[in-house]
Design a protein around this motif. Structure first.
Motif, PDB file in Angstrom:
ATOM      1  N   ARG A 167       0.920  -1.248   0.207  1.00  0.00           N
ATOM      2  CA  ARG A 167       0.119  -0.018   0.092  1.00  0.00           C
ATOM      3  C   ARG A 167       0.922   1.280  -0.099  1.00  0.00           C
ATOM      4  NH1 ARG A 167      -3.448  -3.433   2.587  1.00  0.00           N
ATOM      5  NH2 ARG A 167      -5.816  -3.151   2.190  1.00  0.00           N
ATOM      6  N   VAL A 168       0.342   2.184  -0.726  1.00  0.00           N
ATOM      7  CA  VAL A 168       0.945   3.484  -0.861  1.00  0.00           C
ATOM      8  C   VAL A 168       0.179   4.617  -0.158  1.00  0.00           C
ATOM      9  CG1 VAL A 168       2.243   5.199  -2.299  1.00  0.00           C
ATOM     10  CG2 VAL A 168       2.300   2.900  -2.727  1.00  0.00           C
ATOM     11  N   TRP A 169       0.520   5.276   0.821  1.00  0.00           N
ATOM     12  CA  TRP A 169      -0.313   6.403   1.523  1.00  0.00           C
ATOM     13  C   TRP A 169       0.473   7.673   0.925  1.00  0.00           C
ATOM     14  CZ3 TRP A 169      -4.198   4.821   4.497  1.00  0.00           C
ATOM     15  CH2 TRP A 169      -4.128   3.319   4.891  1.00  0.00           C
ATOM     16  N   ARG A 170      -0.555   8.464   0.019  1.00  0.00           N
ATOM     17  CA  ARG A 170       0.038   9.569  -0.903  1.00  0.00           C
ATOM     18  C   ARG A 170       0.280  10.810   0.475  1.00  0.00           C
ATOM     19  NH1 ARG A 170      -1.294   6.873  -5.400  1.00  0.00           N
ATOM     20  NH2 ARG A 170       0.438   6.711  -6.601  1.00  0.00           N
ATOM     21  N   VAL A 171       1.189  11.429   0.635  1.00  0.00           N
ATOM     22  CA  VAL A 171       1.086  12.720   1.486  1.00  0.00           C
ATOM     23  C   VAL A 171       0.815  13.636   0.837  1.00  0.00           C
ATOM     24  CG1 VAL A 171       2.648  13.646   3.091  1.00  0.00           C
ATOM     25  CG2 VAL A 171       3.115  11.466   2.986  1.00  0.00           C
ATOM     26  N   ARG A 172      -0.461  14.310   1.037  1.00  0.00           N
ATOM     27  CA  ARG A 172      -1.110  15.451   0.427  1.00  0.00           C
ATOM     28  C   ARG A 172      -0.259  16.615   0.359  1.00  0.00           C
ATOM     29  NH1 ARG A 172      -5.112  12.656   2.748  1.00  0.00           N
ATOM     30  NH2 ARG A 172      -5.321  14.010   4.364  1.00  0.00           N
ATOM     31  N   ARG A 173      -0.139  17.342  -0.647  1.00  0.00           N
ATOM     32  CA  ARG A 173       0.114  18.905  -0.548  1.00  0.00           C
ATOM     33  C   ARG A 173      -0.975  19.622  -0.864  1.00  0.00           C
ATOM     34  NH1 ARG A 173       5.350  20.247   0.040  1.00  0.00           N
ATOM     35  NH2 ARG A 173       7.098  18.856  -0.522  1.00  0.00           N
ATOM     36  N   GLN A 174      -1.612  20.094   0.213  1.00  0.00           N
ATOM     37  CA  GLN A 174      -3.165  20.609   0.062  1.00  0.00           C
ATOM     38  C   GLN A 174      -2.806  22.062  -0.468  1.00  0.00           C
ATOM     39  OE1 GLN A 174      -5.177  20.740   3.771  1.00  0.00           O
ATOM     40  NE2 GLN A 174      -6.761  22.111   3.048  1.00  0.00           N
ATOM     41  N   ALA A 175      -3.458  22.202  -1.376  1.00  0.00           N
ATOM     42  CA  ALA A 175      -3.730  23.538  -2.089  1.00  0.00           C
ATOM     43  C   ALA A 175      -4.434  24.824  -1.542  1.00  0.00           C
ATOM     44  CB  ALA A 175      -3.941  23.437  -3.731  1.00  0.00           C
ATOM     45  N   PRO A 176      -3.904  25.773  -1.466  1.00  0.00           N
ATOM     46  CA  PRO A 176      -4.782  26.740  -0.774  1.00  0.00           C
ATOM     47  C   PRO A 176      -6.034  26.991  -1.408  1.00  0.00           C
ATOM     48  CG  PRO A 176      -3.174  28.033  -1.788  1.00  0.00           C
ATOM     49  CD  PRO A 176      -2.785  26.550  -2.019  1.00  0.00           C
ATOM     50  N   ASP A 177      -7.084  27.458  -0.736  1.00  0.00           N
ATOM     51  CA  ASP A 177      -8.394  27.918  -1.362  1.00  0.00           C
ATOM     52  C   ASP A 177      -8.183  29.242  -2.073  1.00  0.00           C
ATOM     53  OD1 ASP A 177     -11.576  27.889  -1.063  1.00  0.00           O
ATOM     54  OD2 ASP A 177     -10.794  29.796  -0.720  1.00  0.00           O
ATOM     55  N   PRO A 178      -8.722  29.360  -3.287  1.00  0.00           N
ATOM     56  CA  PRO A 178      -8.398  30.591  -4.195  1.00  0.00           C
ATOM     57  C   PRO A 178      -8.837  31.820  -3.301  1.00  0.00           C
ATOM     58  CG  PRO A 178      -9.194  28.815  -5.586  1.00  0.00           C
ATOM     59  CD  PRO A 178      -9.409  28.261  -4.082  1.00  0.00           C
ATOM     60  N   ASP A 179      -9.974  31.899  -2.924  1.00  0.00           N
ATOM     61  CA  ASP A 179     -10.405  32.886  -1.895  1.00  0.00           C
ATOM     62  C   ASP A 179      -9.309  33.462  -1.033  1.00  0.00           C
ATOM     63  OD1 ASP A 179     -12.555  33.394  -3.895  1.00  0.00           O
ATOM     64  OD2 ASP A 179     -14.109  32.260  -2.702  1.00  0.00           O
ATOM     65  N   LEU A 184      -6.358  32.788  -0.564  1.00  0.00           N
ATOM     66  CA  LEU A 184      -5.297  33.026  -1.262  1.00  0.00           C
ATOM     67  C   LEU A 184      -5.347  34.421  -1.600  1.00  0.00           C
ATOM     68  CD1 LEU A 184      -2.473  32.471  -2.013  1.00  0.00           C
ATOM     69  CD2 LEU A 184      -3.140  31.460  -4.264  1.00  0.00           C
ATOM     70  N   ALA A 185      -6.179  34.998  -2.317  1.00  0.00           N
ATOM     71  CA  ALA A 185      -6.470  36.069  -2.727  1.00  0.00           C
ATOM     72  C   ALA A 185      -6.557  37.204  -1.474  1.00  0.00           C
ATOM     73  CB  ALA A 185      -7.824  36.435  -3.460  1.00  0.00           C
ATOM     74  N   ASP A 186      -7.089  36.716  -0.351  1.00  0.00           N
ATOM     75  CA  ASP A 186      -7.159  37.603   0.905  1.00  0.00           C
ATOM     76  C   ASP A 186      -5.527  37.714   1.310  1.00  0.00           C
ATOM     77  OD1 ASP A 186      -9.888  37.986   0.600  1.00  0.00           O
ATOM     78  OD2 ASP A 186     -10.456  36.511   1.823  1.00  0.00           O
ATOM     79  N   ALA A 187      -5.048  36.716   1.176  1.00  0.00           N
ATOM     80  CA  ALA A 187      -3.696  36.647   1.810  1.00  0.00           C
ATOM     81  C   ALA A 187      -2.781  37.647   0.969  1.00  0.00           C
ATOM     82  CB  ALA A 187      -3.119  35.398   1.874  1.00  0.00           C
ATOM     83  N   VAL A 188      -2.823  37.473  -0.107  1.00  0.00           N
ATOM     84  CA  VAL A 188      -2.169  38.394  -1.034  1.00  0.00           C
ATOM     85  C   VAL A 188      -2.539  39.686  -0.899  1.00  0.00           C
ATOM     86  CG1 VAL A 188      -1.854  39.395  -3.615  1.00  0.00           C
ATOM     87  CG2 VAL A 188      -1.773  36.925  -2.890  1.00  0.00           C
ATOM     88  N   ARG A 189      -3.922  40.287  -0.457  1.00  0.00           N
ATOM     89  CA  ARG A 189      -4.145  41.666  -0.348  1.00  0.00           C
ATOM     90  C   ARG A 189      -3.508  42.173   0.904  1.00  0.00           C
ATOM     91  NH1 ARG A 189      -9.107  40.167  -3.034  1.00  0.00           N
ATOM     92  NH2 ARG A 189     -10.239  39.204  -1.242  1.00  0.00           N
ATOM     93  N   LEU A 190      -3.552  40.996   2.026  1.00  0.00           N
ATOM     94  CA  LEU A 190      -2.916  41.704   3.270  1.00  0.00           C
ATOM     95  C   LEU A 190      -1.274  41.774   3.135  1.00  0.00           C
ATOM     96  CD1 LEU A 190      -4.617  38.845   5.654  1.00  0.00           C
ATOM     97  CD2 LEU A 190      -4.928  41.475   5.685  1.00  0.00           C
ATOM     98  N   ALA A 205       1.529  26.801  -0.510  1.00  0.00           N
ATOM     99  CA  ALA A 205       1.155  27.990  -0.004  1.00  0.00           C
ATOM    100  C   ALA A 205       2.270  28.995  -0.469  1.00  0.00           C
ATOM    101  CB  ALA A 205       0.580  28.160   1.264  1.00  0.00           C
ATOM    102  N   LEU A 206       3.367  28.972  -0.306  1.00  0.00           N
ATOM    103  CA  LEU A 206       4.474  30.093  -0.383  1.00  0.00           C
ATOM    104  C   LEU A 206       4.528  30.263  -1.904  1.00  0.00           C
ATOM    105  CD1 LEU A 206       6.921  28.975   2.500  1.00  0.00           C
ATOM    106  CD2 LEU A 206       5.900  31.376   2.187  1.00  0.00           C
ATOM    107  N   ARG A 207       4.590  29.166  -2.584  1.00  0.00           N
ATOM    108  CA  ARG A 207       4.737  29.407  -4.083  1.00  0.00           C
ATOM    109  C   ARG A 207       3.624  29.888  -4.679  1.00  0.00           C
ATOM    110  NH1 ARG A 207       6.842  23.290  -6.116  1.00  0.00           N
ATOM    111  NH2 ARG A 207       9.168  23.371  -5.457  1.00  0.00           N
ATOM    112  N   GLY A 208       2.468  29.911  -4.170  1.00  0.00           N
ATOM    113  CA  GLY A 208       1.112  30.609  -4.650  1.00  0.00           C
ATOM    114  C   GLY A 208       1.357  32.074  -4.108  1.00  0.00           C
ATOM    115  N   LEU A 209       1.752  32.368  -2.869  1.00  0.00           N
ATOM    116  CA  LEU A 209       1.982  33.669  -2.738  1.00  0.00           C
ATOM    117  C   LEU A 209       2.786  34.361  -3.582  1.00  0.00           C
ATOM    118  CD1 LEU A 209       1.552  33.313   1.231  1.00  0.00           C
ATOM    119  CD2 LEU A 209       0.195  34.760  -0.058  1.00  0.00           C
ATOM    120  N   THR A 210       3.910  33.742  -3.648  1.00  0.00           N
ATOM    121  CA  THR A 210       4.981  34.428  -4.388  1.00  0.00           C
ATOM    122  C   THR A 210       4.633  34.540  -6.004  1.00  0.00           C
ATOM    123  OG1 THR A 210       6.889  33.226  -3.087  1.00  0.00           O
ATOM    124  CG2 THR A 210       7.539  34.131  -5.201  1.00  0.00           C
TER     125      THR A 210
END
Length: 628
Positions: free
Chosen positions: A205-217, A219-225, A349-354
């Motif tokens: 069995r392979v248990w994939r370790v997720r890289r959860q992507a940020p919610d677009p909204d 992320l947009a709020d974070a960028v504004r901040l 998340a950091l890649r998305g912010l950048t």
């Protein structure tokens, strides 16, 4: 349906050998070895199964159950939480000895599988040896003490119950948002009971370790901040390391110029010489980082759970307009301090912010004056570090900081330093110059004395060939030196530095500051007045380490120390450097705490020291705030 007849213990070990994690296309064994001390609760079950499984499951012989968990935690941390160790014990004291290690693992969000033996499920005799009797509850055993310190707990009271329990255990171990200590309590009779297992249970069995992507909204709020902030500060926590997000953090800092402070778990997220690295934050932090924190209008927490040491007990972030943006894989941590949450994997998340902040032609950077301000402050702090490290070659009894200074001259990015308790975490957080992403290994979520030596063994097992240093004071050494024997047995080139200062230096200093007058914190003979203020105890820790199989080098002067550390670094056998350090505050050279920490002081007292300490306490408490 094809089946295989095995005992529960045999089935569990076979199952574990087929479990893997996968992240970013890289696959690892999820449970790579089992630490164990055998007694009547596991010797005929898990012990017998391990004898039959030496070709596909490594067994490691420990000396103390708590220490075995610490070793497993060190292994998991060095493996980026993608691989873990299991720990098996007998019932009774063997099981309860796991509790401290389990708490440490869960607090630090590090995976370890605990397999304590349990009392008979069928109750042929009641009670059995080492059984806790609870008159009001017949189904309680001492293993229930592991429930509150486990990220997942189950008791396998029937053979067929192992299947859902084992699958659930693997799910939690491999989930970055839930991981910690996972406990499967195994009644000793059930361990030895046979069952016809479906072959599918033993499939790879392979248990994939997720890289959860940020919610677009979100992320947009974070960028504004971020765009709206004039004095942003990023605080890197252990989640940066767990996510392997160091390169993404460096790219974010390079693009924006936002300064990066670090918690104990996050130190090394940027190398010390990166222009944006401003050092540790909080009670044990640098003046540079803490002054930035006091004036920040936006604090970006990445992978941190915001302990009181990082927030200076809610007194550090004093700008009335300060807002928080928390990047974390768990919503629980992301919402702390009334923050804007960005629930996501740190690297993603950091890649998305950048990307969002640099999408426009002019990008987004902090003002040049702000960058110049923290750059100049950082340079001034480095001069203070140099002053703390400076020492005369012939100086007898160097300070603890001077010992760190000599080690600082010697190591490269290949070396790993492990510490957990005492005064060393504070000195290291302020002074140490981390050269690589994983050089700085300080466990400060539980700050457990006795962690360092067994954890170093776990790191050596996860990353053989690298110099691994366990830095311990005499108080910590006396708590848990037993796994030195395991290091000798496994021929692991463990490097231990024992700093002998004849007592609990950290708590001694804290005691003095809160009106406790250092009571009960020195390792000395009892004086006529009943206090421990007599001569130092004639305890020879170097001789003790040698008796456990280590090669020991005693160092008296700075020159001795430099030669001893260099010789130890090159050694391929377990080696210890023993040095007595200067304890007087006037000789320490370490800058004092740059931020407060709340340790309540007696509200009424007759002794002057406590009365004055309470006055100081009340002054600091007045500055505490709730971030709403």
């Amino acid at each position: 349906m094809s089946t295989r007849r095995l005992t529960v213990a045999q089935a569990l070990i076979t199952f574990l050998s087929q479990q893997h994690t996968e992240r970013d296309g890289h696959r690892k064994r999820l449970v790579n070895a089992v630490w164990g001390i055998f007694g009547h609760g596991n010797v005929a079950g898990i012990g017998q199964a391990l004898v039959e499984s030496t070709d596909h499951m490594r067994y490691l012989q420990g000396r103390n159950e708590q220490a075995m968990v610490h070793a497993a935690v060190g292994y998991a941390r060095q493996s980026n939480r993608l691989s873990a160790h299991a720990v098996t014990t007998s019932i009774g004291p063997g099981a309860t000895n796991l509790v401290t290690g389990a708490a440490l693992a869960t607090i630090n969000r590090l995976p370890v599988l605990l397999l304590p033996g349990d009392t008979f499920a069928t109750r042929p005799a009641d009670p059995v040896l080492q059984q806790l009797e609870v008159p009001s509850a017949g189904d309680v055993s001492v293993n229930d003490a592991l429930r509150p310190v486990s990220a997942y707990f189950d008791r396998v009271s029937r053979p067929e119950a192992l299947i859902p329990a084992a699958l659930a255990a693997m799910r939690v171990l491999s989930d970055p948002a839930q991981t910690g200590a996972v406990t499967l309590a195994l009644p000793q009779d059930v361990q030895a009971e046979a069952f016809d297992w479906p072959e599918e249970f033993f499939a790879e069995r392979v248990w994939r370790v997720r890289r959860q992507a940020p919610d677009p909204d979100e992320l947009a709020d974070a960028v504004r901040l971020v765009r709206a902030a004039a004095r942003p500060l990023l605080v890197a926590g252990g989640g940066v390391h767990h996510s392997a997000a160091e390169e993404a953090l460096a790219a974010f800092a390079d693009a924006t110029g936002i300064p990066v402070a670090s918690t104990q778990a996050g130190k090394g997220s940027l190398p010390h010489d990166h222009p944006c690295d401003v050092g540790g934050i909080g009670h044990t932090g640098t003046a540079t980082a803490d002054e930035l924190a006091r004036t920040a209008d936006l604090v970006i927490g990445v992978g941190t759970r915001w302990s009181d040491f990082s927030t200076a007990s809610s007194t550090l972030f004093s700008n009335p307009a300060v807002r928080f943006l928390n990047v974390n894989v768990t919503g629980f941590d992301a919402h702390k301090l009334a923050a804007h949450p960005l629930v996501a994997d740190a690297r993603t998340a950091l890649r998305g912010l950048t990307a969002a902040l640099t999408a426009e032609a002019d990008g987004h950077r902090v003002a040049p004056s702000y960058a110049a301000e923290y750059g100049e402050d950082k340079e001034r702090w480095e001069h203070r570090v140099d002053a703390a490290f400076a020492a005369d070659e012939e100086l007898a009894r160097p300070t603890q900081a001077q010992v760190l200074g000599v080690l600082d001259e010697l190591v490269t990015g290949e070396d790993i330093l492990i510490n957990a308790a005492g005064s060393l975490p504070g000195d290291l957080h302020k002074l140490w110059r981390a050269r690589s992403r994983d050089q700085y290994h300080v466990e400060y979520g539980y700050s457990c004395m006795g962690y360092e030596i067994p954890a170093a063994l776990g790191v050596l097992l996860a990353d053989p060939g690298r110099p691994v240093w366990a830095l311990v004071g005499d108080g910590t050494y006396l708590m848990n030196p037993t796994e030195i024997v395991t290091g000798v047995q496994e021929r692991l080139p463990l490097k231990v530095v024992i700093l002998q200062n004849h007592g609990y230096a950290s708590i001694g200093g804290l005691s003095a500051s809160v009106g406790g007058e250092g009571f009960g914190t020195a390792y000395r003979f009892r004086a006529p007045d009943g206090t421990y203020t007599g001569a130092p105890l004639p305890v020879d820790l170097a001789a003790n380490a040698a008796s456990l199989g280590m090669r020991v080098i005693r160092a008296k002067t700075i020159r001795d120390l430099r030669e001893a550390l260099a010789e130890t670094r090159a050694a391929d056998v377990p080696t210890c450097v023993y040095v007595e350090t200067e304890t007087a505050d006037t000789m320490s050279g370490v800058p004092p705490a740059q931020a407060w920490w709340d340790v309540p002081v007696a509200e009424t007292a007759t002794r002057t020291s406590a009365v004055k300490a309470r006055e100081e306490y009340d002054r600091h408490v007045a500055a505490r705030r709730r971030h709403l």
